[in-house]
Design an enzyme around this catalytic site. Sequence first.
Site, PDB file in Angstrom:
ATOM      1  N   ASP A 237       1.644   5.474   6.423  1.00 16.12           N
ATOM      2  CA  ASP A 237       0.335   4.948   6.030  1.00 16.12           C
ATOM      3  C   ASP A 237      -0.391   4.379   7.249  1.00 16.12           C
ATOM      4  O   ASP A 237      -0.081   3.282   7.712  1.00 16.12           O
ATOM      5  CB  ASP A 237       0.547   3.862   4.958  1.00 16.12           C
ATOM      6  CG  ASP A 237      -0.761   3.251   4.465  1.00 16.12           C
ATOM      7  OD1 ASP A 237      -1.837   3.609   4.990  1.00 16.12           O
ATOM      8  OD2 ASP A 237      -0.712   2.403   3.549  1.00 16.12           O
TER       9      ASP A 237
ATOM     10  N   GLU B 236       0.798  -1.229   0.000  1.00 18.81           N
ATOM     11  CA  GLU B 236       0.000   0.000   0.000  1.00 18.81           C
ATOM     12  C   GLU B 236       0.837   1.289   0.000  1.00 18.81           C
ATOM     13  O   GLU B 236       0.588   2.167  -0.831  1.00 18.81           O
ATOM     14  CB  GLU B 236      -0.988  -0.039   1.174  1.00 18.81           C
ATOM     15  CG  GLU B 236      -2.136  -1.001   0.874  1.00 18.81           C
ATOM     16  CD  GLU B 236      -2.817  -1.576   2.104  1.00 18.81           C
ATOM     17  OE1 GLU B 236      -2.588  -1.075   3.216  1.00 18.81           O
ATOM     18  OE2 GLU B 236      -3.595  -2.530   1.946  1.00 18.81           O
TER      19      GLU B 236
END
Lengths: 246, 606
Positions: free
Chosen positions: B189, B167
């Site tokens: 993140d 991600e």
Amino acid sequence: MDDNKDTGMDHHDTHNSNPRELQMARSMCWHCQSEVSGEYFCDRCIKVQPVSKETDYFTCLGFPRRLTIDPRKLEAKFYELSRAFHPDFYQNKSETEQAISLGNSAILNSAYRTLRDPIQRAEYLLDLEAGAVKELKNSPPADLFEEILELQDTLNEYRAAERTSETQQQLRAKLHAEQLTLEQRKQDMETNLQQLFTNWDALQDHGDATSQARTERDRLLKQIREILANRTYVKSIVNNLVATIG
Amino acid sequence: MSRIVGIDLGTTNSLVAYMKNGHPCVIPVRNERTMVPSVVAMTDNGLIVGDPAKEHLVRNPERTVYSVKRFMGKALEDVQSELAYFPYSLTEQGGVIRIKLGEKSYSPPQISAMILKELKQRAEEHLRESITKAVITVPAYFNDSQRQATKDAGLIAGLDVVRIINEPTAASLAYGLQAKTQGTIAIYDFGGGTFDISILKLKNGIFEVLATNGNTRLGGDDLDREIANLFLADIRSQQGIDLRAYPDQMQAIRLEAERAKIHLSNELKTQISVELPDKKGYFTRELTRDQLESLTMGIIEQTLVPCRLALQDAGLTPDTIDEIVLVGGSTRMPLVRQRVQELFGKTPHCEINPDEVVALGAAIQADILSGGTTDMLLLDVTPLSLGIETMGGVMSSLIHRNTTIPASAKEMFTTYVDGQTGVDIHILQGERELANNNRSLAKFRLKVPPLPAGAPRIEVTFLIDANGILNVNASDMRTGQSQSIEVKPSYGLSDQEVEQMIEDSFKCAAEDIGTRKLIETRLEAGALITTMEKSLREGDRLVAAEEATAIRAALAALSTAKDGNDPRTIRACMATLEQSAQHLTVAILNDALTRGLQGKKVSDLT
């Protein structure tokens, strides 16, 4: 200088072949059977060719077998070959090409990881030139022997001492001073290595085949090997020290 | 080459994106919304996914699954400490968690597959073509079992997962495409259930990951839990009610906590209100941003530890990072931004919607794989060290963490006893010294020809591919023959199980489409009934009495059909109603027009 090969793991896919056989072998294209003269792609059908198992990391990245390498040039070559080999660019290709791409990328990544770190690079070169460096026992450097023994005693005393007691505080200060001394020694070894690396490269550049040059070559390799082993030893002692006193 | 879409399969929300004329864009799934809540509910009419399922969280908590990502690639013992927080019941079978939904039990990949199918269908409707290939994102710190489980989910959903991508690195692609940045960047993140930090070097289109770290059990869910626990304690002390015994209210509290947290990103205080059980009225209280911050400070502080470790592994200090990028909904919290800014000494970037940036990056990676984008290349790393168990239960590391992938290592195996025919190999992942403290990936027995001790030489190759997934191969050095190895994962579905699930999923597909059609037809019928009832109220006087009676009869018929299970009957009744009301509709329109004109004249005059 930095390396992350603390324990001298002996699992890496080292290529312990005879150096004289390590030239990139001229071979047939797996696809069109024509002779491949280019580096990694067939001249005729442009299919990617597998990096041979015998290819050493220096050859793989297109660098001569030297101990000093310009990191920017190395990185540029790594990026260039990554673009040539990476599986991302073989998604629409045949299964064979995908497998070659995967294998080549894995070799390329190991090659770059090994060569970009000066210590790992030197250890690798010693593997190629003079048999495994790891066969050398990690015995304490002769001139450090007494000092190390004393350090072990102090460490044991420190561990046995009552926490936060005055005795422990004193031992801690002593150990810390010892740590600095050892770090300095490691630093000296690295400076020393740097000089030997330069000497080695100069000797290679000269390309002399005289018996005198051969003797000099063996002497240099032996020296580098010894200092590398000592450095690994000192480094592990320092790590142990830091882990104990925090 | 068929199209490849990019999917962000999130803990809380999931999205699908694709490349449109060189720009990544997220596919809208419902009205203007681009996110499908990662929620699956079992209703009397079958399984439903996304927004409609979310409504069942409070109404039907035992049969509504959320945050399933937390269970991907896990065994029950791994999540013991979290079990109390989930109202649905979990069991285990063959090292894989099973979630009970009504009569049946589902593995986490099956639940995730339902979410993926929903995204697949939305993409197919939007693009008007069949979608069979996808790039799916996972947290960078996901281990091999969790990645494999994600890949299995894709297969079960009928998708060829061409790549599993991390991600934070996906997010870097989206930013890189936008800014054409050069330099060192850190991607922070913080999502619904996981936290990742990745440090990358960007140079001439190459995105080289230097180090990554994270925590796959730390996210917005945990922040909500802290807030919910505060309410629970308040309700216990003030009302003497322990709400933990009431799954409906627990869900209501969880949702209210989430809502309050989101609200406090923009406001300084908010009101919280939860209905108490047994008609005891409502519990309300105020929550200020200060209170929220002191509640969640500990968790936010926990995210900084992996940041420091990643910097250390990359051999960098915070001040050498050129840019910081924020990804994930939890980074909207002002305290998170403040702490990140303090750590790196720079204002972080958040120009691209933190909820969408990962899906956008996945779409870019999909485009790279289909040969569309050729100037960008992502060189990612494996987040955890891979090794094997050796004598004395010690892990011997073969591929170190933060090694660029694809990566391989070879290991030679031999025998210790004459005539020995097998060598047991135990593959591990993790950073601890003892095998027991690391994640067991797989155990397998290497077949060896019966020879004197030490004579066999079997070379085993461990290869981590570009998905971060392990492949194992063995070859006999004496004969040069390679040996295929059946590796049964320690915590994962076997190939046969996955195949069975794919089969089941296709069997259900026909049923699912039927259910889906029924639900949609019912919704349309409901809307038509509402409109017609309104029309009748307004226009009764405009049509003949018998016509109005016919309309009322058609309305009644549709209402009955709507409660039935046949979409075709509903459609037929809708057609009858529309036809019988044609007159009425026209009459109302004319009436409105006439009055509108009159109104205009009046207004013209004044």
